[in-house]
Motif scaffolding. Structure first.
Motif, PDB file in Angstrom:
ATOM      1  N   LEU A  43       0.948  -1.196   0.063  1.00 20.85           N
ATOM      2  CA  LEU A  43       0.030   0.120   0.079  1.00 20.85           C
ATOM      3  C   LEU A  43       0.933   1.213   0.039  1.00 20.85           C
ATOM      4  N   ASP A  44       0.667   2.139  -0.965  1.00 17.44           N
ATOM      5  CA  ASP A  44       1.659   3.278  -1.118  1.00 17.44           C
ATOM      6  C   ASP A  44       1.332   4.524  -0.232  1.00 17.44           C
ATOM      7  N   GLU A  45       1.567   5.413  -0.366  1.00 14.34           N
ATOM      8  CA  GLU A  45       1.244   6.598   0.478  1.00 14.34           C
ATOM      9  C   GLU A  45       0.180   7.113   0.360  1.00 14.34           C
ATOM     10  N   ASN A  46      -0.630   6.692  -0.672  1.00 14.67           N
ATOM     11  CA  ASN A  46      -1.920   7.101  -0.989  1.00 14.67           C
ATOM     12  C   ASN A  46      -3.011   5.994  -0.673  1.00 14.67           C
ATOM     13  N   GLY A  47      -2.674   4.897  -0.315  1.00 14.80           N
ATOM     14  CA  GLY A  47      -3.271   3.700  -0.299  1.00 14.80           C
ATOM     15  C   GLY A  47      -3.612   2.947  -1.487  1.00 14.80           C
ATOM     16  N   LYS A  48      -2.794   3.112  -2.302  1.00 12.93           N
ATOM     17  CA  LYS A  48      -3.288   2.333  -3.645  1.00 12.93           C
ATOM     18  C   LYS A  48      -2.521   1.038  -3.465  1.00 12.93           C
ATOM     19  N   MET A  49      -2.988   0.155  -3.930  1.00 12.61           N
ATOM     20  CA  MET A  49      -2.829  -1.505  -3.550  1.00 12.61           C
ATOM     21  C   MET A  49      -2.094  -2.109  -4.673  1.00 12.61           C
ATOM     22  N   ASP A  50      -1.058  -2.817  -4.527  1.00 11.93           N
ATOM     23  CA  ASP A  50      -0.323  -3.697  -5.730  1.00 11.93           C
ATOM     24  C   ASP A  50      -0.070  -4.860  -4.837  1.00 11.93           C
ATOM     25  N   TYR A  51       0.362  -6.020  -5.676  1.00 15.55           N
ATOM     26  CA  TYR A  51       0.890  -7.218  -4.974  1.00 15.55           C
ATOM     27  C   TYR A  51       1.462  -8.214  -6.205  1.00 15.55           C
ATOM     28  N   GLU A  52       2.607  -8.833  -5.682  1.00 13.45           N
ATOM     29  CA  GLU A  52       3.329  -9.789  -6.417  1.00 13.45           C
ATOM     30  C   GLU A  52       3.885 -11.104  -5.713  1.00 13.45           C
ATOM     31  N   ARG A  53       3.614 -12.167  -6.462  1.00 17.51           N
ATOM     32  CA  ARG A  53       4.060 -13.231  -5.896  1.00 17.51           C
ATOM     33  C   ARG A  53       5.812 -13.302  -6.005  1.00 17.51           C
ATOM     34  N   ILE A  54       6.286 -13.192  -4.700  1.00 19.37           N
ATOM     35  CA  ILE A  54       7.477 -13.036  -4.903  1.00 19.37           C
ATOM     36  C   ILE A  54       8.583 -14.187  -4.644  1.00 19.37           C
ATOM     37  N   ILE A  55       7.923 -15.398  -4.001  1.00 22.15           N
ATOM     38  CA  ILE A  55       8.687 -16.683  -4.052  1.00 22.15           C
ATOM     39  C   ILE A  55       7.710 -17.674  -4.359  1.00 22.15           C
ATOM     40  N   ASP A  56       7.876 -18.394  -5.357  1.00 21.36           N
ATOM     41  CA  ASP A  56       7.058 -19.266  -5.784  1.00 21.36           C
ATOM     42  C   ASP A  56       7.167 -20.691  -5.071  1.00 21.36           C
ATOM     43  N   ALA A  57       6.154 -21.594  -5.043  1.00 17.47           N
ATOM     44  CA  ALA A  57       6.102 -22.638  -4.356  1.00 17.47           C
ATOM     45  C   ALA A  57       7.020 -23.643  -4.744  1.00 17.47           C
ATOM     46  N   GLN A  58       7.445 -23.589  -6.085  1.00 16.77           N
ATOM     47  CA  GLN A  58       8.434 -24.488  -6.559  1.00 16.77           C
ATOM     48  C   GLN A  58       9.752 -24.038  -6.105  1.00 16.77           C
ATOM     49  N   GLU A  59      10.175 -22.900  -5.744  1.00 18.05           N
ATOM     50  CA  GLU A  59      11.120 -22.517  -5.179  1.00 18.05           C
ATOM     51  C   GLU A  59      11.309 -22.795  -3.820  1.00 18.05           C
ATOM     52  N   ALA A  60      10.056 -22.181  -2.785  1.00 17.78           N
ATOM     53  CA  ALA A  60       9.850 -22.268  -1.430  1.00 17.78           C
ATOM     54  C   ALA A  60       9.195 -23.753  -1.176  1.00 17.78           C
ATOM     55  N   ARG A  61       9.903 -24.816  -1.296  1.00 16.15           N
ATOM     56  CA  ARG A  61       9.336 -26.109  -0.864  1.00 16.15           C
ATOM     57  C   ARG A  61       8.758 -26.388   0.584  1.00 16.15           C
ATOM     58  N   LEU A  62       9.360 -25.376   1.414  1.00 18.98           N
ATOM     59  CA  LEU A  62       8.899 -25.560   2.852  1.00 18.98           C
ATOM     60  C   LEU A  62       8.081 -24.312   2.855  1.00 18.98           C
ATOM     61  N   PRO A  63       6.848 -24.359   3.504  1.00 19.84           N
ATOM     62  CA  PRO A  63       6.145 -23.196   3.936  1.00 19.84           C
ATOM     63  C   PRO A  63       6.794 -22.192   4.871  1.00 19.84           C
ATOM     64  N   LEU A  64       6.756 -21.040   4.723  1.00 18.13           N
ATOM     65  CA  LEU A  64       7.170 -20.028   5.679  1.00 18.13           C
ATOM     66  C   LEU A  64       6.328 -19.696   6.963  1.00 18.13           C
ATOM     67  N   MET A  65       6.780 -19.574   8.068  1.00 14.15           N
ATOM     68  CA  MET A  65       6.078 -19.310   9.228  1.00 14.15           C
ATOM     69  C   MET A  65       5.964 -17.709   9.222  1.00 14.15           C
ATOM     70  N   VAL A  66       4.963 -17.420   8.131  1.00  8.05           N
ATOM     71  CA  VAL A  66       4.938 -15.846   7.792  1.00  8.05           C
ATOM     72  C   VAL A  66       4.502 -15.088   8.942  1.00  8.05           C
ATOM     73  N   SER A  67       3.768 -15.421   9.993  1.00  2.59           N
ATOM     74  CA  SER A  67       3.439 -14.448  11.096  1.00  2.59           C
ATOM     75  C   SER A  67       4.373 -14.131  12.164  1.00  2.59           C
ATOM     76  N   LYS A  68       5.464 -15.069  12.191  1.00  4.33           N
ATOM     77  CA  LYS A  68       6.387 -14.916  13.327  1.00  4.33           C
ATOM     78  C   LYS A  68       7.784 -14.751  12.655  1.00  4.33           C
ATOM     79  N   PRO A  69       7.939 -13.525  11.990  1.00  2.00           N
ATOM     80  CA  PRO A  69       9.362 -13.352  11.529  1.00  2.00           C
ATOM     81  C   PRO A  69      10.166 -12.362  12.612  1.00  2.00           C
TER      82      PRO A  69
END
Length: 519
Positions: free
Chosen positions: A466-492
């Motif tokens: 979300l940028d300074e004006n609240g405009k939304m964008d997204y991207e798949r930055i790591i593919d499941a084929q690369e990240a074979r193990l799921p990330l504990m995304v809520s505990k970084p």
């Protein structure tokens, strides 16, 4: 995404890690070596910086035909994401509360019930990390009968009838923490708040009993001055009335100020405005309280609330109520009417260099059902729902700049570390990390973003901005084929200075670290 093939191969062969530039998002990532792990069933409890560029992780592990906690497995990694050492701390029977690392020492906080002495006890087990040798220290004890579910922060159905409840709240940088203990037996009704610093020194003990004659308090969030001399706690104050009208609320949100000179409280409800999920912010001498509000007593959220208070007497200096915008409602519900917003839990609040306020919350609730065991019995199953993300930006004076909703649906029966999300703020933008088995979200009308949980065991990592004006964008930055193990995304582990995020990835008997850096 483009690779330098030679560079990728060299890194993979020599270091066991490699990086990749995302197409749109300003991030790169590195994988640590994928390692074997002896404990198939475990939960990540602590992830900390070791002060020398490395990392300390603590997991509770479970074993047996009927899984039971057996101890704590500690891993030490260096700055290159290489495993340096491991230690198995075989400790059972204590309830884990939290942990932190300070001055070369790892401290693990536990709650225990001593059946011989009939008392609850808080213990801290501390060890250096060069060689592990844990030493237990008792922080405090409280005489009470044993009760079920004494420790917790149940946001919606707090039970005060069992005789003893306790809560532990750390401030944002874990330089201090409070332990709230409320014990009731017969006519004796005592609520005490204990304050400790990160060296485990007791900095104060405050009697809160005079405040609980008509209300019971369920504390949720805390802010502290740098010297720990001023403590500000927010939470729900439940009225003790035995009967309530259908349209009558059972609680109100309050702030509690605690100093060596005494205790003050402040409620926030106005006619037709009922506070929800308030969060205290202490910044540059200003005391703020931000959250949500409902215009009815049925807990349906209608907008954002902002209060600036005098930090000494809690007098409200200014307040703002900002109803959710049409953009926000369309984000969440499309163009349907008569929908409701409920059960929002704060994830984090940050103040920018321009004193603007960014805060993020999540739609969180628990459902229960009975399931057959196959042996003629039925067991209760709890399901934890981590749904929509709510993000908002306020001016320094509390006016709403924007509010957005990111639709997602996640449910788990156990470890919630893989669900939910984490955030990072940089250059006026807010970034959200989500780990999901869905290949792509639904994008409706170019703005409304919907993530669904999906059925695959492989997980993609998405980054939403979300940028300074609240405009939304997204991207798949790591593919499941690369990240074979799921990330504990809520505990970084967040490194604000270097704009880096460290994640732990694990499935079954495999594990690895993943570092994401912002450019």
């Amino acid at each position: 995404m483009k690779h330098s093939l030679l560079l990728a191969c060299l890194l993979f062969i020599s270091l066991g890690i490699y990086g990749q530039d995302a197409k749109k998002m300003p991030v790169t990532y590195d994988f640590g070596e994928k390692l074997n792990d002896r404990y198939r069933y475990s939960n990540l409890m602590v992830i900390e910086d070791d002060g020398s560029g490395g990392y300390i992780l603590v997991r509770a592990y479970f074993q047996g035909l009927i899984l039971k906690p057996k101890g704590y497995f500690i891993e030490h990694y260096n700055s290159d994401l290489e495993l340096v050492s491991e230690y198995n701390y075989k400790l059972r029977g204590l309830q884990f509360v939290d942990g932190f690392f300070k001055n070369g020492r790892l401290s693990l906080l536990f709650l225990n019930y001593d059946f011989e002495r009939e008392q609850y006890e808080y213990w801290v087990h501390t060890s250096p990390i060069e060689y592990f040798d844990f030493k237990p220290t008792k922080l405090l004890s409280i005489q009470s009968q044993a009760v079920s579910g004494a420790l917790g922060k149940n946001y919606y159905n707090r039970n005060f009838s069992k005789g003893f409840t306790t809560t532990v709240l750390f401030n944002q940088d874990k330089s201090g923490f409070v332990i709230s203990t409320h014990h009731k037996k017969g006519k004796n009704n005592k609520h005490t708040i204990h304050l400790y610093d990160d060296d485990l020194n007791k900095r104060g003990e405050f009697d809160f009993s005079s405040e609980i004659e008509e209300k019971n308090y369920a504390f949720e969030n805390v802010a502290m001055s740098q010297d720990l001399g001023e403590i500000y706690i927010t939470g729900k104050a439940y009225f003790k009335k035995k009967r309530f009208r259908v349209d009558e609320r059972r609680f109100q949100y309050e702030m509690v100020r605690i100093t060596k000179n005494g205790i003050k409280t402040r409620s926030f409800d106005d006619p037709g405005k009922y506070s929800e999920a308030l969060y205290p912010v202490l910044h540059d001498g200003r005391l703020l309280c931000v959250g949500f509000y409902a215009d009815r007593k049925d807990n349906r959220y209608n907008g954002l609330s902002y209060f600036e208070l005098n930090p000494y007497d809690l007098v409200v200096k200014s307040k703002k109520y900002g109803p959710f915008t049409q953009q926000f409602m369309e984000d969440k519900f499309g163009r349907e009417d008569d929908k409701e917003i409920k059960n929002l839990i704060f994830k984090n609040v940050e103040v920018t260099g321009e004193n603007e306020i960014l805060f993020n919350a999540e739609e969180y609730f628990v459902t229960h059902s009975m399931h057959p065991t196959g042996a003629g019995q039925r067991i209760k199953v709890d399901r934890y729902h981590h749904n929509d993300i709510v993000s908002a930006k306020l001016t320094a004076n509390g006016d709403m700049i924007w509010a957005r909703n990111i639709n997602k649906t996640e449910v788990t029966q156990g470890d919630g570390a893989y669900a939910s999300y984490s955030t990072h703020n940089k250059d006026g933008k807010t970034y959200f990390f989500i780990c999901t088995s869905a290949n792509n979200p639904q994008l409706i009308n170019g703005e409304r973003l919907i993530f669904k949980q999906g059925l695959s065991s492989n997980r993609n990592v998405f980054l939403i901005s979300l940028d300074e004006n609240g405009k939304m964008d997204y991207e798949r930055i790591i593919d499941a084929q690369e990240a074979r193990l799921p990330l504990m995304v809520s505990k970084p582990l967040k490194d604000e200075d270097d704009d880096e995020m460290l994640f732990y990835a694990k499935r079954g008997n495999k594990k690895q670290l993943v570092k994401i850096a912002f450019n």
